[in-house]
Write a protein that holds these residues in place. Structure first.
Motif, PDB file in Angstrom:
ATOM      1  N   GLY B 121      44.957  52.065  42.256  1.00 27.51           N
ATOM      2  CA  GLY B 121      43.596  51.677  42.640  1.00 27.51           C
ATOM      3  C   GLY B 121      43.582  50.470  43.563  1.00 27.51           C
ATOM      4  N   THR B 122      44.779  49.913  43.820  1.00 27.94           N
ATOM      5  CA  THR B 122      44.892  48.807  44.770  1.00 27.94           C
ATOM      6  C   THR B 122      45.443  49.371  46.073  1.00 27.94           C
ATOM      7  N   GLY B 224      39.544  31.208  36.728  1.00 32.02           N
ATOM      8  CA  GLY B 224      39.342  32.057  35.554  1.00 32.02           C
ATOM      9  C   GLY B 224      38.321  33.169  35.754  1.00 32.02           C
ATOM     10  N   THR B 225      37.577  33.106  36.849  1.00 28.29           N
ATOM     11  CA  THR B 225      36.584  34.156  37.121  1.00 28.29           C
ATOM     12  C   THR B 225      37.255  35.526  37.192  1.00 28.29           C
ATOM     13  N   GLU B 226      36.659  36.501  36.538  1.00 24.05           N
ATOM     14  CA  GLU B 226      37.168  37.876  36.629  1.00 24.05           C
ATOM     15  C   GLU B 226      36.136  38.740  37.329  1.00 24.05           C
ATOM     16  N   ILE B 227      36.557  39.421  38.388  1.00 21.89           N
ATOM     17  CA  ILE B 227      35.660  40.323  39.098  1.00 21.89           C
ATOM     18  C   ILE B 227      36.033  41.744  38.714  1.00 21.89           C
ATOM     19  N   THR B 228      35.220  42.354  37.884  1.00 20.83           N
ATOM     20  CA  THR B 228      35.504  43.705  37.416  1.00 20.83           C
ATOM     21  C   THR B 228      35.392  44.681  38.576  1.00 20.83           C
ATOM     22  N   SER B 229      36.428  45.491  38.735  1.00 19.33           N
ATOM     23  CA  SER B 229      36.389  46.440  39.839  1.00 19.33           C
ATOM     24  C   SER B 229      37.266  47.644  39.521  1.00 19.33           C
ATOM     25  N   ASP B 230      36.875  48.786  40.075  1.00 21.31           N
ATOM     26  CA  ASP B 230      37.635  50.022  39.848  1.00 21.31           C
ATOM     27  C   ASP B 230      38.612  50.275  40.980  1.00 21.31           C
ATOM     28  N   ALA B 231      38.391  49.595  42.081  1.00 20.35           N
ATOM     29  CA  ALA B 231      39.296  49.731  43.220  1.00 20.35           C
ATOM     30  C   ALA B 231      39.357  48.380  43.925  1.00 20.35           C
ATOM     31  N   VAL B 232      40.528  48.068  44.478  1.00 22.07           N
ATOM     32  CA  VAL B 232      40.711  46.797  45.185  1.00 22.07           C
ATOM     33  C   VAL B 232      41.326  47.076  46.554  1.00 22.07           C
TER      34      VAL B 232
END
Lengths: 105, 403
Positions: B121-122, B224-232
């Motif tokens: 997905g990356t 520490g921020t998390e960016i939820t993603s299904d593809a990068v």
């Protein structure tokens, strides 16, 4: 298939069959004719496919604002200047003739 | 003259050169080598288009190469250059002799050096194969994170957002396009993207990608921020593919070093396209990644191979499409530009003219093609402009010229 006549910067004249739906630029590129550079591939972004439309004006749509703007400062612009990527060949096209300037880069 | 020309790399530069050589009357064999499986294609649509069928735009139809007697060898890779014998060796074991060798090997995406960058997905974006994977990822998975706010990142952000995808752009610098655009253009484009629902984070450092079952789930920042993603999508620049040249002992310095006629330090070897570092105007070496630069260098190589008069230097330019903005940029934006704004940035029709005491150096335009074309000419001719008149949109462009 409609024919388009290209008069090239070296004075030679070429008649080329261009399928409907393709542009005057496509016909030149496909046949590797010099003069039409077409860097952007026909997305009306670069003005390197400048031609003078000598005959067949009525078969084509009027230039869009964007095409007009690109042509306004194009080298050697004339009243019949067009971007050949915007000249789309259709069924009724006959006796379309363009002169290709030597200034497209 | 039946000299044999081998062109290594079937991208825009290499394929353009092959066609132009025949156009110029080169009578000898021309062979074009590409390591991808697709015929030479237009790369700009890869980051600008989304719909099925719009990605694949061939530079020339397949019959073109036959008609022009150009041999195209796809899916094979040149692995070594024997300069003494003037011969190249390819991965499949064959070897080919040359009189002129042209390296048009292009660039590869810079890899993201953090843990998790290999999760499913990356993706990065350089080839048609990459674009097909990216489109599939984005179509199936509805949240896209883009690492890198450069032109590739912003173009993909725009097209994905326009197709209803949730998009976050993560940029390490304090502004998007920090290396290539003026601060003012960065600001305008950031606002344009945000107004259309794209999240843009600047000054944001990615420390890892996290995943589950081998698939990427989030981009994690150093705070520490998390960016939820299904593809990068990783779009953090490109590196020149100059290994082949370097291994052959050609002069390389962050790219293959060439002169203004595309010549390397070997008289039988030229280099063109994204892989080169070449002198522009002032003589400083630059590596440009753009279609117009590839085409210009192809013309230089034709003149050199055919023994014609060297081509005149061109003003560098490129274009980008983002949402309704058709951006056209000419010249290289200086680090601390003095800028004249013409038109209305908030309406998406404007031109930013960057000058040094009235001498125009660069223009960045959106939906103002006349300003772009005029600016490019003014830069080429060293024309001086009156900043106040140029800023007045009711004054014709020609009347802003100082005589």
């Amino acid at each position: 298939m409609p024919k388009v006549t290209y008069e090239l910067p070296d004075g030679t004249v070429h008649d080329v069959d261009v399928p409907c739906g393709q542009s005057v630029m496509d016909g030149s590129v496909r046949n590797n004719l010099p003069g039409i550079v077409a860097e952007c591939g026909g997305s009306c972004s670069c003005a390197t496919c400048h031609v003078f439309l000598e005959a067949g004006e009525s078969f084509f749509d009027e230039p869009t604002d964007e095409e007009r703007e690109l042509l306004e400062f194009a080298e050697g612009v004339r009243p019949n200047s067009r971007l050949s990527c915007q000249l789309i060949i259709s069924d009724g096209c006959a006796a379309v003739r363009v002169t290709v300037p030597g200034t497209n880069g | 003259m039946t000299e044999r020309v081998l062109i290594i790399g079937a991208g825009h530069a290499g394929a353009t050169l092959a066609g132009l050589l025949r156009q110029a009357g080169h009578p000898g064999p021309i062979e074009l080598f590409g390591d991808e499986l697709d015929l030479p294609y237009h790369r700009p649509p890869l980051s600008k288009k989304f719909a099925e069928g719009e990605l694949e735009q061939w530079l020339r139809p397949m019959e073109f190469y036959q008609d022009q007697d150009i041999t195209v060898r796809l899916g094979d890779r040149v692995v070594a250059i024997d300069r003494a014998e003037r011969r190249v060796h390819v991965a499949s074991g064959e070897s080919y002799d040359y009189d002129h060798l042209v390296l048009a090997t292009g660039a590869r995406p810079r890899p993201l050096p953090v843990p998790g960058a290999d999760l499913d997905g990356t993706v990065s974006l350089r080839t048609l194969a990459d674009a097909r994977i990216l489109r599939k990822c984005v179509a199936e998975r509805r949240r896209l994170a883009i690492v890198g706010g450069g032109y590739i990142g912003l173009e993909v952000a725009a097209v994905a957002r326009a197709n209803g995808v949730e998009v976050t752009v993560v940029e390490r610098e304090e502004r998007v396009l920090a290396r290539v655009a003026s601060p003012r253009l960065s600001e305008i484009l950031t606002a344009h993207h945000r107004a259309r629902g794209t999240r843009i984070l600047t000054g944001a450092r990615v420390v890892r990608l996290s995943g589950a079952d081998g698939r990427v789930r989030a981009v994690v920042l150093d705070d520490g921020t998390e960016i939820t993603s299904d593809a990068v999508l990783v779009g953090i620049g490109a590196l020149p593919r100059d290994e082949l040249a370097a291994a052959a002992g050609l002069r390389c310095d962050q790219g293959i070093v060439v002169d203004a006629q595309a010549r390397t330090n070997d008289p039988h070897i030229l280099a063109i396209g994204d892989v080169t570092r070449r002198p522009l105007g002032t003589g400083t070496l630059v590596r440009l990644e753009s279609i117009p630069s590839a085409a210009e260098q192809a013309r230089q190589a034709v003149a050199t191979i055919m023994g014609d008069v060297p081509t005149a230097a061109e003003v560098p330019w490129f274009w980008s499409d983002q949402f309704d903005l058709k951006l056209k940029i000419a010249g290289l934006v200086p680090p601390l530009p003095r800028t004249v704004v013409r038109g209305d940035p908030s309406a998406g029709r404007f031109a930013l003219f960057h000058h040094d005491n009235g001498t125009l150096i660069a223009v960045e335009s959106a939906n103002r093609a006349a300003e772009f074309m005029a600016g490019k000419q003014f830069i080429a001719s060293g024309t001086r402009i009156d900043p106040a008149r140029l800023a007045d949109d009711t004054t014709p462009l020609r009347d802003a010229i100082l005589h």
